[in-house]
Write a protein that holds these residues in place. Structure first.
Motif, PDB file in Angstrom:
ATOM      1  N   CYS A  28       0.693  -0.836   0.059  1.00 49.25           N
ATOM      2  CA  CYS A  28      -0.015   0.437   0.087  1.00 49.25           C
ATOM      3  C   CYS A  28       0.789   0.886   0.021  1.00 49.25           C
ATOM      4  CB  CYS A  28      -1.205  -0.250   1.161  1.00 49.25           C
ATOM      5  SG  CYS A  28      -2.749  -1.160   1.311  1.00 49.25           S
ATOM      6  N   LEU A  46      -3.168   4.426   0.414  1.00 50.56           N
ATOM      7  CA  LEU A  46      -4.148   3.867  -0.311  1.00 50.56           C
ATOM      8  C   LEU A  46      -3.331   2.581  -1.215  1.00 50.56           C
ATOM      9  CD1 LEU A  46      -3.689   6.906  -2.062  1.00 50.56           C
ATOM     10  CD2 LEU A  46      -5.822   5.970  -1.782  1.00 50.56           C
ATOM     11  N   LEU A  48      -5.082   0.851  -3.773  1.00 47.98           N
ATOM     12  CA  LEU A  48      -4.274   0.611  -5.503  1.00 47.98           C
ATOM     13  C   LEU A  48      -4.461   2.644  -6.796  1.00 47.98           C
ATOM     14  CD1 LEU A  48      -8.339  -1.052  -6.341  1.00 47.98           C
ATOM     15  CD2 LEU A  48      -6.270  -2.020  -6.056  1.00 47.98           C
ATOM     16  N   PRO A  49      -4.601   1.781  -7.679  1.00 47.16           N
ATOM     17  CA  PRO A  49      -3.564   3.539  -8.751  1.00 47.16           C
ATOM     18  C   PRO A  49      -5.482   3.493  -9.069  1.00 47.16           C
ATOM     19  CG  PRO A  49      -3.170   1.392  -9.624  1.00 47.16           C
ATOM     20  CD  PRO A  49      -3.438   0.376  -9.094  1.00 47.16           C
ATOM     21  N   GLU A  50      -6.134   3.145  -9.310  1.00 43.62           N
ATOM     22  CA  GLU A  50      -7.234   3.507  -9.663  1.00 43.62           C
ATOM     23  C   GLU A  50      -8.567   2.567  -9.892  1.00 43.62           C
ATOM     24  OE1 GLU A  50      -4.661   1.543 -12.450  1.00 43.62           O
ATOM     25  OE2 GLU A  50      -5.070   3.986 -12.921  1.00 43.62           O
ATOM     26  N   SER A  63      -8.652   3.951  -4.422  1.00 45.10           N
ATOM     27  CA  SER A  63      -7.334   3.749  -5.238  1.00 45.10           C
ATOM     28  C   SER A  63      -7.497   5.440  -5.278  1.00 45.10           C
ATOM     29  CB  SER A  63      -8.309   3.663  -6.215  1.00 45.10           C
ATOM     30  OG  SER A  63      -8.638   5.000  -7.093  1.00 45.10           O
ATOM     31  N   ALA A  64      -5.687   5.550  -5.598  1.00 49.52           N
ATOM     32  CA  ALA A  64      -5.245   7.202  -5.649  1.00 49.52           C
ATOM     33  C   ALA A  64      -6.235   7.876  -6.912  1.00 49.52           C
ATOM     34  CB  ALA A  64      -3.638   6.847  -6.419  1.00 49.52           C
ATOM     35  N   GLY A  92       4.582   0.952  -0.924  1.00 54.07           N
ATOM     36  CA  GLY A  92       4.546   0.340  -2.641  1.00 54.07           C
ATOM     37  C   GLY A  92       5.528  -0.729  -2.843  1.00 54.07           C
ATOM     38  N   ARG A 110       2.702   1.771  -9.330  1.00 53.34           N
ATOM     39  CA  ARG A 110       1.325   2.321  -9.932  1.00 53.34           C
ATOM     40  C   ARG A 110       0.392   3.669  -9.621  1.00 53.34           C
ATOM     41  NH1 ARG A 110      -2.056  -0.765 -12.254  1.00 53.34           N
ATOM     42  NH2 ARG A 110      -1.811  -2.880 -11.508  1.00 53.34           N
ATOM     43  N   THR A 111       0.849   3.080  -8.336  1.00 51.51           N
ATOM     44  CA  THR A 111      -0.243   3.909  -7.327  1.00 51.51           C
ATOM     45  C   THR A 111       0.842   4.713  -6.765  1.00 51.51           C
ATOM     46  OG1 THR A 111      -1.548   1.859  -5.858  1.00 51.51           O
ATOM     47  CG2 THR A 111      -1.660   3.886  -4.882  1.00 51.51           C
TER      48      THR A 111
END
Length: 443
Positions: A28, A46, A48-50, A63-64, A92, A110-111
């Motif tokens: 995370c 967070l 996830l990225p999206e 998500s971010a 991360g 990616r997040t």
């Protein structure tokens, strides 16, 4: 000074006060933001990225792309201004990377990339960033001084001499298993009802109404902010209708076993309530996996996920004096958790949990999942459930770092994913469908 833990998929904002916001991070990403002039700050955790899709049912704080703008807006509403804000990022990490099926590889990176882009576009300066690597860390924001810190997470061990530790004898373990206070009878009766097609919602509700303590807790919950209702519920019957059939069983079981699984700080729990939080999150992940895969009934998956670590409650009483030897083998030697338990304590939590399940006459499917959730391929029956609980236990252990001592042997991950027919590409949807803040506070 009070410490407020910000759980996965959630954020907290606050004006200045004598308190520390904190998050434990593996894959995370945690971000602290403060405006020293406005004396406002907060922390977001967070996963996830999206979001996996534009479906409005997803929890946006996971998500971010959706959660970070909400977090910044919340700070603005308290008086903070973007050009005065300072941000700090951490997490991360790649944890036990294994082949192409490692569920957590790359997601954290990616997040962080998405978060950096959002902060840059918002004009918020990043003053400190420690992203990636293979270590667990803790990010903190002091709401009095507005200082953010990033520290490695180390399992605490009291300064006791391991030479003074005497492992429990087989007779002592037998006595501990026989004498431990069982989970409430209403919970055991509900567990035995699971999987019986002749049992109805009314049957379970009738059992709950007969238990005064459980009824009172459900009634209190129905009138709390947790369910988001403005209508006061004045009877247990109305409360059960308010909760609904789908949520009744998991909620009743979670409330019933909370005290049983909530033990001291010095043991398997690395913080107060750590074992319960891990068990509860595993239960929610198990239910979601069951819904996605269709391999096992969701109520059975939830129950097995909630109870998979009950053996730790028995062994926990011996852990304090065994700390130095136990944690040296886990951290330094990298041994498997079950192997270390057998070496140091004379029994594993899976074996002890299975004996408890038999003693309490639990269904064989749940008993097998308790016994084999670290090595699901060895289950004599209901192997799909054992594989599912193994995966849920693995995911929960990566999301709640620093709360409960869990070490899952990743060699079974690929085969377990195949056994329950779960595609790793659906992992973001799995996480986005769980409200992590609720799973750690509902009971």
């Amino acid at each position: 000074m009070k410490t407020n833990i910000v759980v996965s998929g959630a954020y907290t904002v606050s004006p200045g006060k004598p308190e520390i916001l904190q998050a434990f991070l593996g894959s995370c990403v945690g971000i602290t933001i403060c405006d020293r002039q406005a004396r406002v700050g907060g922390l977001i955790h967070l996963l996830l990225p999206e979001p996996p899709s534009m479906d409005s049912s997803w929890n946006p704080e996971v998500s971010a792309a959706t959660g970070l703008p909400m977090f910044i807006d919340a700070l603005n509403r308290l008086g903070a201004r973007n050009h005065q804000m300072e941000a700090c990022m951490a997490g991360g990490a790649l944890m036990d990377p294994i082949s192409q099926t490692d569920l957590f590889m790359n997601i954290g990176g990616r997040t962080a990339e998405v978060a950096r882009r959002i902060l840059h576009n918002a004009g918020i300066h990043i003053v400190k960033s420690e992203i990636g690597g293979y270590f667990l860390c803790r990010i903190s924001l002091n709401l009095s001084t507005w200082e953010s810190t990033i520290d490695p997470v180390e399992i605490p061990a009291p300064s006791t001499d391991e030479k003074n530790f005497t492992p429990p004898s087989a007779e002592q373990l037998d006595e501990a298993i026989e004498s431990i206070l069982p989970i409430p009878q209403v919970a055991l009766r509900i567990i035995r009802m699971i999987g019986d097609d002749d049992i109805s919602f009314k049957d379970i509700a009738r059992e709950i109404i007969q238990d005064q303590v459980l009824s009172a807790k459900i009634l209190k919950l129905c009138n709390s902010a947790f369910l988001g209702t403005k209508m006061r519920v004045d009877s247990v019957e109305k409360g059960l209708m308010r909760i609904g059939e789908k949520s009744l069983l998991p909620l009743a079981l979670s409330i019933s076993v909370k005290n049983f699984l909530t033990n001291s700080r010095l043991g398997y729990s690395l913080c107060m309530g750590g074992l319960f939080n891990h068990s509860l999150l595993s239960a929610h992940i198990s239910r979601k996996l069951a819904e996605i895969t269709g391999m096992v009934p969701s109520d059975l998956a939830y129950t097995a996920g909630l109870l998979h670590d009950i053996g730790k409650v028995v062994l926990d009483q011996y852990m304090n004096n065994a700390y130095p030897l136990f944690y040296r083998k886990i951290q330094g030697d990298g041994d498997d958790l079950e192997d270390v338990e057998k070496q140091v304590l004379g029994a594993s939590h899976t074996d002890v949990g299975y004996r408890l399940a038999l003693l309490w006459d639990m269904p064989e499917s749940i008993s097998q999942a308790i016994l084999h959730h670290h090595c699901p391929g060895k289950a004599d029956s209901d192997r799909e459930l054992a594989h599912l609980i193994y995966v849920a236990n693995f995911i929960s252990s990566r999301l709640l770092v620093g709360q409960n001592l869990v070490k899952v042997n990743t060699e079974y991950l690929e085969s377990s994913l195949q056994a329950i027919d779960f595609d790793p590409r659906h992992f973001p949807a799995l996480l986005a469908g769980i409200n992590f803040a609720d799973t750690l506070s509902e009971p």
